[in-house]
Motif scaffolding. Structure first.
Motif, mmCIF file in Angstrom:
data_model
loop_
_atom_site.group_PDB
_atom_site.id
_atom_site.type_symbol
_atom_site.label_atom_id
_atom_site.label_comp_id
_atom_site.label_asym_id
_atom_site.label_seq_id
_atom_site.Cartn_x
_atom_site.Cartn_y
_atom_site.Cartn_z
ATOM 1 N N UNK A 58 -8.885 83.218 -49.669
ATOM 2 C CA UNK A 58 -7.646 83.631 -50.315
ATOM 3 C C UNK A 58 -7.901 84.772 -51.280
ATOM 4 N N UNK A 59 -6.842 85.529 -51.557
ATOM 5 C CA UNK A 59 -6.867 86.564 -52.583
ATOM 6 C C UNK A 59 -6.044 86.061 -53.755
ATOM 7 N N UNK A 60 -6.559 86.250 -54.941
ATOM 8 C CA UNK A 60 -5.819 85.918 -56.150
ATOM 9 C C UNK A 60 -5.497 87.223 -56.852
ATOM 10 N N UNK A 61 -4.229 87.529 -57.017
ATOM 11 C CA UNK A 61 -3.772 88.744 -57.676
ATOM 12 C C UNK A 61 -3.139 88.330 -58.994
ATOM 13 N N UNK A 62 -3.676 88.852 -60.098
ATOM 14 C CA UNK A 62 -3.215 88.459 -61.423
ATOM 15 C C UNK A 62 -2.789 89.680 -62.227
ATOM 16 N N UNK A 63 -1.849 89.458 -63.123
ATOM 17 C CA UNK A 63 -1.341 90.494 -64.014
ATOM 18 C C UNK A 63 -1.511 90.002 -65.448
ATOM 19 N N UNK A 64 -2.697 90.175 -66.040
ATOM 20 C CA UNK A 64 -2.948 89.656 -67.389
ATOM 21 C C UNK A 64 -1.943 90.191 -68.406
ATOM 22 N N UNK A 65 -1.481 89.311 -69.264
ATOM 23 C CA UNK A 65 -0.557 89.705 -70.307
ATOM 24 C C UNK A 65 0.897 89.781 -69.867
ATOM 25 N N UNK A 66 1.168 89.522 -68.594
ATOM 26 C CA UNK A 66 2.552 89.569 -68.118
ATOM 27 C C UNK A 66 3.126 88.160 -68.064
ATOM 28 N N UNK A 67 4.404 88.082 -67.788
ATOM 29 C CA UNK A 67 5.066 86.784 -67.668
ATOM 30 C C UNK A 67 4.843 86.154 -66.302
ATOM 31 N N UNK A 68 4.241 86.895 -65.374
ATOM 32 C CA UNK A 68 4.033 86.415 -64.008
ATOM 33 C C UNK A 68 2.715 85.659 -63.902
ATOM 34 N N UNK A 69 2.728 84.606 -63.114
ATOM 35 C CA UNK A 69 1.511 83.821 -62.895
ATOM 36 C C UNK A 69 0.543 84.517 -61.953
ATOM 37 N N UNK A 70 1.036 85.446 -61.167
ATOM 38 C CA UNK A 70 0.205 86.103 -60.175
ATOM 39 C C UNK A 70 0.539 85.599 -58.780
ATOM 40 N N UNK A 71 -0.223 86.054 -57.826
ATOM 41 C CA UNK A 71 0.005 85.696 -56.433
ATOM 42 C C UNK A 71 -1.271 85.156 -55.822
ATOM 43 N N UNK A 72 -1.107 84.190 -54.945
ATOM 44 C CA UNK A 72 -2.218 83.688 -54.157
ATOM 45 C C UNK A 72 -1.856 83.971 -52.706
ATOM 46 N N UNK A 73 -2.675 84.776 -52.033
ATOM 47 C CA UNK A 73 -2.369 85.236 -50.688
ATOM 48 C C UNK A 73 -3.505 84.911 -49.728
ATOM 49 N N UNK A 74 -3.162 84.645 -48.478
ATOM 50 C CA UNK A 74 -4.195 84.594 -47.452
ATOM 51 C C UNK A 74 -4.653 86.027 -47.201
ATOM 52 N N UNK A 75 -5.745 86.202 -46.482
ATOM 53 C CA UNK A 75 -6.211 87.560 -46.188
ATOM 54 C C UNK A 75 -5.179 88.333 -45.386
ATOM 55 N N UNK A 76 -4.533 87.670 -44.431
ATOM 56 C CA UNK A 76 -3.482 88.333 -43.641
ATOM 57 C C UNK A 76 -2.322 88.763 -44.531
ATOM 58 N N UNK A 77 -1.884 87.886 -45.418
ATOM 59 C CA UNK A 77 -0.787 88.227 -46.323
ATOM 60 C C UNK A 77 -1.185 89.386 -47.235
ATOM 61 N N UNK A 78 -2.423 89.384 -47.723
ATOM 62 C CA UNK A 78 -2.906 90.458 -48.568
ATOM 63 C C UNK A 78 -2.906 91.789 -47.845
ATOM 64 N N UNK A 79 -3.314 91.756 -46.581
ATOM 65 C CA UNK A 79 -3.315 92.984 -45.777
ATOM 66 C C UNK A 79 -1.894 93.495 -45.559
ATOM 67 N N UNK A 80 -0.975 92.598 -45.254
ATOM 68 C CA UNK A 80 0.426 92.986 -45.062
ATOM 69 C C UNK A 80 1.026 93.527 -46.365
ATOM 70 N N UNK A 81 0.729 92.873 -47.461
ATOM 71 C CA UNK A 81 1.221 93.304 -48.771
ATOM 72 C C UNK A 81 0.689 94.697 -49.108
ATOM 73 N N UNK A 82 -0.606 94.903 -48.888
ATOM 74 C CA UNK A 82 -1.220 96.201 -49.144
ATOM 75 C C UNK A 82 -0.631 97.302 -48.282
ATOM 76 N N UNK A 83 -0.403 97.000 -47.008
ATOM 77 C CA UNK A 83 0.206 97.972 -46.094
ATOM 78 C C UNK A 83 1.610 98.326 -46.550
ATOM 79 N N UNK A 84 2.376 97.312 -46.963
ATOM 80 C CA UNK A 84 3.742 97.559 -47.429
ATOM 81 C C UNK A 84 3.730 98.443 -48.677
ATOM 82 N N UNK A 85 2.810 98.195 -49.599
ATOM 83 C CA UNK A 85 2.716 99.029 -50.803
ATOM 84 C C UNK A 85 2.359 100.472 -50.444
ATOM 85 N N UNK A 86 1.421 100.654 -49.532
ATOM 86 C CA UNK A 86 1.053 102.007 -49.111
ATOM 87 C C UNK A 86 2.217 102.714 -48.437
ATOM 88 N N UNK A 87 2.925 101.991 -47.555
ATOM 89 C CA UNK A 87 4.072 102.583 -46.860
ATOM 90 C C UNK A 87 5.156 103.013 -47.853
#
Length: 96
Positions: A58-87
């Motif tokens: 899994x990938x753990x994506x965190x935003x220290x100091x924010x109100x968000x807890x962060x995201x826990x993603x599978x590798x596939x979800x992380x790849x899709x998320x990264x592709x969407x951000x790049x697009x």
């Protein structure tokens, strides 16, 4: 006790697998990658890999100091998320 097999990405200083000498419990962890996503506020995002068994990763994506807890993603979800951000980044940078 059997030898512990660590994934290639596992960072020994962050790994806790085998810390319980009776059982092979713990978590494999990678190095933490940090990026500053807002240079004005200094806000950062941190991401690292983790796994209990070295198979389901899994990938753990965190935003220290924010109100968000962060995201826990599978590798596939992380790849899709990264592709969407790049697009979206490419689309936003286009001029009419």
């Amino acid at each position: 006790m059997r030898d512990i097999e660590h994934p290639i990405w596992c960072e020994p200083t962050r790994c806790s697998v085998g810390s319980d000498r009776v059982q092979l419990k713990g978590m494999h962890r990678s190095v933490v990658l940090t990026t500053q996503y807002d240079r004005h506020s200094g806000n950062e995002a941190r991401v690292h890999l983790w796994s209990y068994d070295g198979i389901y990763v899994y990938m753990q994506l965190e935003f220290p100091g924010s109100l968000h807890d962060g995201l826990e993603l599978t590798l596939e979800q992380g790849e899709e998320f990264g592709t969407a951000l790049l697009d979206l980044s490419k689309l936003g940078g286009r001029r009419r």
